[in-house]
Design a protein around this motif. Structure first.
Motif, PDB file in Angstrom:
ATOM      1  N   ASP A 126    -117.940 -36.853  -0.619  1.00 17.06           N
ATOM      2  CA  ASP A 126    -117.853 -35.813  -1.637  1.00 17.06           C
ATOM      3  C   ASP A 126    -118.801 -36.178  -2.777  1.00 17.06           C
ATOM      4  N   MET A 127    -119.312 -35.145  -3.471  1.00 13.41           N
ATOM      5  CA  MET A 127    -120.280 -35.364  -4.547  1.00 13.41           C
ATOM      6  C   MET A 127    -119.928 -34.469  -5.730  1.00 13.41           C
ATOM      7  N   VAL A 128    -119.836 -35.039  -6.926  1.00 10.92           N
ATOM      8  CA  VAL A 128    -119.536 -34.248  -8.119  1.00 10.92           C
ATOM      9  C   VAL A 128    -120.516 -34.592  -9.232  1.00 10.92           C
TER      10      VAL A 128
ATOM     11  N   ALA B 198    -128.698 -31.200  -5.814  1.00  7.44           N
ATOM     12  CA  ALA B 198    -128.048 -31.949  -4.733  1.00  7.44           C
ATOM     13  C   ALA B 198    -127.826 -31.065  -3.505  1.00  7.44           C
ATOM     14  N   LYS B 199    -127.413 -29.818  -3.725  1.00  4.40           N
ATOM     15  CA  LYS B 199    -127.219 -28.899  -2.598  1.00  4.40           C
ATOM     16  C   LYS B 199    -128.540 -28.632  -1.871  1.00  4.40           C
TER      17      LYS B 199
ATOM     18  N   SER C 231    -123.654 -28.864   2.551  1.00  7.73           N
ATOM     19  CA  SER C 231    -123.568 -29.060   1.094  1.00  7.73           C
ATOM     20  C   SER C 231    -122.261 -28.520   0.529  1.00  7.73           C
ATOM     21  N   ASP C 232    -121.250 -28.328   1.378  1.00 13.10           N
ATOM     22  CA  ASP C 232    -120.003 -27.723   0.908  1.00 13.10           C
ATOM     23  C   ASP C 232    -119.106 -28.712   0.174  1.00 13.10           C
ATOM     24  N   ASN C 233    -119.445 -30.003   0.185  1.00  7.61           N
ATOM     25  CA  ASN C 233    -118.625 -31.007  -0.509  1.00  7.61           C
ATOM     26  C   ASN C 233    -119.262 -31.432  -1.831  1.00  7.61           C
ATOM     27  N   ILE C 234    -119.898 -30.484  -2.513  1.00  9.18           N
ATOM     28  CA  ILE C 234    -120.548 -30.757  -3.799  1.00  9.18           C
ATOM     29  C   ILE C 234    -120.015 -29.764  -4.817  1.00  9.18           C
TER      30      ILE C 234
END
Length: 305
Positions: A194-196, A206-207, A217-220
C-alpha cells in the motif's frame, strides 16, 4: 468582506484540504483544477519551487476569465520577488504590488491565453530512468513532488537495504513519485504494497509510475499521517519529510513515528531513512523498544525499529 461572492478553495495538500472542507462545500483536493465556470478572481499562495510556480500559474490561467484579476502572495524567503517576471509571462501585467511583514503581494490582470485547451497536468510530467542495485526503474515525476526529476541519495540507500521475503503486507508512507513502492512490487510480487501520501501531486505521480511499469495503482491513496490508514502492516517504510513549505518542521516526522506503532503487526518493524543530523534516534527510543542502524553514509542513515 465579500458576502455575495462564491468562493472556491483548491489545494494539493490533503491536511489543508481537510481543514477547508470543515467550513465550505466548495473545497477541492486534486492534482489539477478544472473550472466548471471561469472565475473572475484568483488568489495564489506562492508554491515552494520555481517549476511548481509555473505549473500553478498555468493552471490558474485556464481557470480565470479574460481580464480577470490574479493575486499572488508569498514570503521574501520563498522567492516571491523573483516570481513577478513569471506572473507577467504566464498571466499578464502586474498592476499593483505591496510589501509588508517580509512578504509581497502582486495583483495582475489576465490577458494571456492558456497555452492549450485543458491540457492539464500532462505537459508537466517528466519521466526518468533510475538505477537501483543494478536494476533500471522508470519513474514519473510532477512539480512539487519530493525529489522531482532525481533519485535522492537517502531513498537509494534505503532501497538497497531491503529484503522482504517474510513480509506479507507493507506500507510505503509518503510515497512521493512511487519509486519505493515500485521497487517493492518489482522484487517481491507476492507482497501486498500500500502507498499513501498527503500530496495530490505525489499520488498522481505514483499512480502514473505504476501505470508506466504495467502495475496496478489501486492501493495508492491520500492520508494525513495515518488519518486514512486502517490496516496493520509487517513493515512500514519511509523517507519522512522534515520541511513544511520552506521551514524545517519535525512535527510531521514525529507524528508519523509515534502513530506507526499502532499500525504495525506484532513483530512488525518501521524502517526509515534520514539525514544524519536529524534526531530520529531519540524519537525511536521514545516510541519503540529499540532500534538499529541498518546502513549509513556521510549524509544519511537507515534505521529499523
Amino acid at each position: 468582506r465579500l458576502p455575495d461572492a462564491k468562493i472556491t478553495f483548491f489545494n494539493f495538500d490533503y491536511p489543508d484540504y481537510k481543514k477547508m472542507r470543515l467550513s465550505t462545500e466548495n473545497a477541492y483536493f486534486d492534482y489539477w483544477y478544472y473550472a466548471k465556470n471561469l472565475h473572475d478572481t484568483a488568489i495564489i499562495y506562492l508554491p515552494k519551487s520555481d517549476i511548481l510556480i509555473r505549473m500553478v500559474l498555468a493552471m490558474v490561467n485556464g481557470a480565470v476569465a479574460h481580464n480577470g484579476e490574479v493575486f499572488v502572495v508569498g514570503e521574501n524567503g520563498a522567492g516571491i520577488r523573483s516570481a513577478k517576471k513569471e506572473i507577467e509571462s504566464s498571466i499578464g501585467p502586474v498592476k499593483y504590488s505591496d510589501a509588508a511583514r517580509h512578504s509581497v503581494i502582486y495583483q495582475s490582470v489576465k490577458i494571456i491565453k492558456p497555452a492549450g485547451e485543458n491540457d492539464g497536468v500532462d505537459r508537466w510530467i517528466a519521466t526518468h530512468d533510475f538505477n537501483v542495485a543494478g536494476e533500471l526503474f522508470k519513474v514519473v515525476s510532477l512539480p512539487g513532488v519530493f525529489s522531482y526529476g532525481r533519485l535522492d541519495e537517502g531513498t537509494q540507500l534505503l532501497l538497497e537495504t531491503l529484503q522482504l521475503d517474510d513480509k506479507k503486507c507493507v506500507l510505503d508512507w509518503g510515497c512521493g513519485t512511487g519509486i519505493v513502492g515500485l521497487y517493492l512490487k518489482k522484487n517481491w510480487s507476492q507482497t501486498e504494497v500500500d502507498m499513501v501520501d498527503s500530496s495530490a501531486l505525489a499520488i498522481e505521480a505514483a499512480k502514473r509510475t505504476m501505470g508506466i511499469n504495467n502495475l496496478a495503482s489501486d492501493n495508492i491513496w491520500a492520508s494525513d499521517v495515518f488519518s486514512d490508514v486502517s490496516k496493520k502492516y509487517d513493515l512500514i517504510i519511509s523517507n519522512p519529510p522534515f520541511h513544511t513549505k520552506i521551514e524545517a518542521d519535525h512535527s510531521v516526522a514525529e507524528s508519523f513515528i509515534e502513530e506507526s506503532v499502532n499500525h504495525l503487526n506484532p513483530n512488525g518493524s518501521l524502517r526509515i531513512v534520514g539525514n544524519t543530523f536529524l534526531n530520529y534516534p531519540s524519537l525511536l527510543r521514545k516510541y519503540f523498544h529499540g532500534y538499529s542502524v541498518i546502513a549509513e553514509n556521510r549524509l544519511y542513515r537507515v534505521y529499523e525499529a
